[in-house]
Write a protein that holds these residues in place. Structure first.
Motif, PDB file in Angstrom:
ATOM      1  N   THR A   1      -0.424   1.427 -16.564  1.00  0.00           N
ATOM      2  CA  THR A   1      -0.765   1.106 -17.957  1.00  0.00           C
ATOM      3  C   THR A   1       0.330   1.533 -18.888  1.00  0.00           C
ATOM      4  O   THR A   1       1.177   2.291 -18.578  1.00  0.00           O
ATOM      5  CB  THR A   1      -2.065   1.810 -18.382  1.00  0.00           C
TER       6      THR A   1
ATOM      7  N   GLN B   1      -2.274  -7.446 -10.130  1.00  0.00           N
ATOM      8  CA  GLN B   1      -2.723  -6.425  -9.181  1.00  0.00           C
ATOM      9  C   GLN B   1      -1.547  -5.939  -8.340  1.00  0.00           C
ATOM     10  O   GLN B   1      -0.655  -6.703  -7.991  1.00  0.00           O
ATOM     11  CB  GLN B   1      -3.832  -6.966  -8.278  1.00  0.00           C
TER      12      GLN B   1
ATOM     13  N   ARG C   1      -4.832  -2.303  -2.401  1.00  0.00           N
ATOM     14  CA  ARG C   1      -4.754  -2.452  -3.849  1.00  0.00           C
ATOM     15  C   ARG C   1      -4.794  -1.078  -4.501  1.00  0.00           C
ATOM     16  O   ARG C   1      -5.578  -0.211  -4.106  1.00  0.00           O
ATOM     17  CB  ARG C   1      -5.904  -3.316  -4.369  1.00  0.00           C
TER      18      ARG C   1
ATOM     19  N   ALA D   1      -4.481   1.099  -8.460  1.00  0.00           N
ATOM     20  CA  ALA D   1      -4.705   0.932  -9.894  1.00  0.00           C
ATOM     21  C   ALA D   1      -3.420   0.451 -10.559  1.00  0.00           C
ATOM     22  O   ALA D   1      -2.333   0.906 -10.216  1.00  0.00           O
ATOM     23  CB  ALA D   1      -5.146   2.256 -10.510  1.00  0.00           C
ATOM     24  N   SER D   2      -3.559  -0.469 -11.471  1.00  0.00           N
ATOM     25  CA  SER D   2      -2.392  -0.990 -12.198  1.00  0.00           C
ATOM     26  C   SER D   2      -1.837   0.065 -13.137  1.00  0.00           C
ATOM     27  O   SER D   2      -2.560   0.905 -13.644  1.00  0.00           O
ATOM     28  CB  SER D   2      -2.774  -2.233 -12.993  1.00  0.00           C
TER      29      SER D   2
ATOM     30  N   LYS E   1      -9.272  -5.832  -1.448  1.00  0.00           N
ATOM     31  CA  LYS E   1      -8.577  -4.546  -1.519  1.00  0.00           C
ATOM     32  C   LYS E   1      -7.418  -4.401  -0.542  1.00  0.00           C
ATOM     33  O   LYS E   1      -6.592  -3.514  -0.693  1.00  0.00           O
ATOM     34  CB  LYS E   1      -9.567  -3.406  -1.295  1.00  0.00           C
TER      35      LYS E   1
END
Length: 180
Positions: A180, A39, A175, A177-178, A155
């Motif tokens: 990709t 994360q 937090r 979004a990771s 979060k």
């Protein structure tokens, strides 16, 4: 009646194989961090005693990286990648270290300072007291307390530094979004 007893016995055997939840708050905190592997969090300086802080106005981000030895959180301050928070669980307790590196990867003169978690933490928040090595390395840091907390919904990650029982700095990161 036999099918009910067989089902009960199977359930009891399976329950015996389950890994029990950690009961020590330090173990729970490490489990919380390990549950966050991969994360990413971004934010900034929420508070600093020094109005000219090197962190002011810069994006601060980290990613939770799990290793067999513990949890590492490389901290980026703008483009500066020199800092990593390292959480480990030695036999003596729960430890936080601050690893500072030069751009070429060599250790900074002031690195690996930190200390052990004090009593009374939770699965989502731990306070780490400066150890003797930190007091020798960083003048004035003998009373440092670093508190790392994660909100209930997972979060918001906050990192707070106190010295002489007064707040010095706090980072708050959300937090994201990771990649990709």
């Amino acid at each position: 009646m036999k099918p009910i007893l067989a089902a009960f016995a199977a359930t009891s055997l399976l329950a015996g194989c389950a890994t029990p939840a950690p009961t020590d708050a330090r173990d729970q905190f490490m489990a919380t961090l390990q549950g966050m592997c991969g994360q990413r969090f971004e934010g900034g300086l929420a508070y600093a005693i020094d109005p000219n802080s090197e962190f002011r106005g810069k994006k601060i981000s980290t990613e939770v990286v799990c290793t067999p030895a513990g949890v590492r959180m490389p901290v980026l301050v703008g483009e500066d990648r020199s800092r990593t928070w390292i959480f480990t669980r030695p036999a003596a307790g729960l430890e936080l270290r601050h690893d500072h590196r030069h751009p070429d990867g060599t250790p900074d003169a002031v690195t690996m300072y930190g200390g052990m978690a004090k009593e009374g933490g939770t699965a989502r928040s731990q306070a780490f007291l400066a150890d003797a090595a930190t007091a020798r390395m960083v003048p004035g840091a003998e009373t440092n307390v670093w508190t790392v907390s994660l909100s209930e919904d997972g979060k918001v990650l906050s990192y707070r530094l106190e010295r002489h029982a007064k707040p010095r700095a706090e980072f708050v990161m959300t937090r994201v979004a990771s990649r990709t």
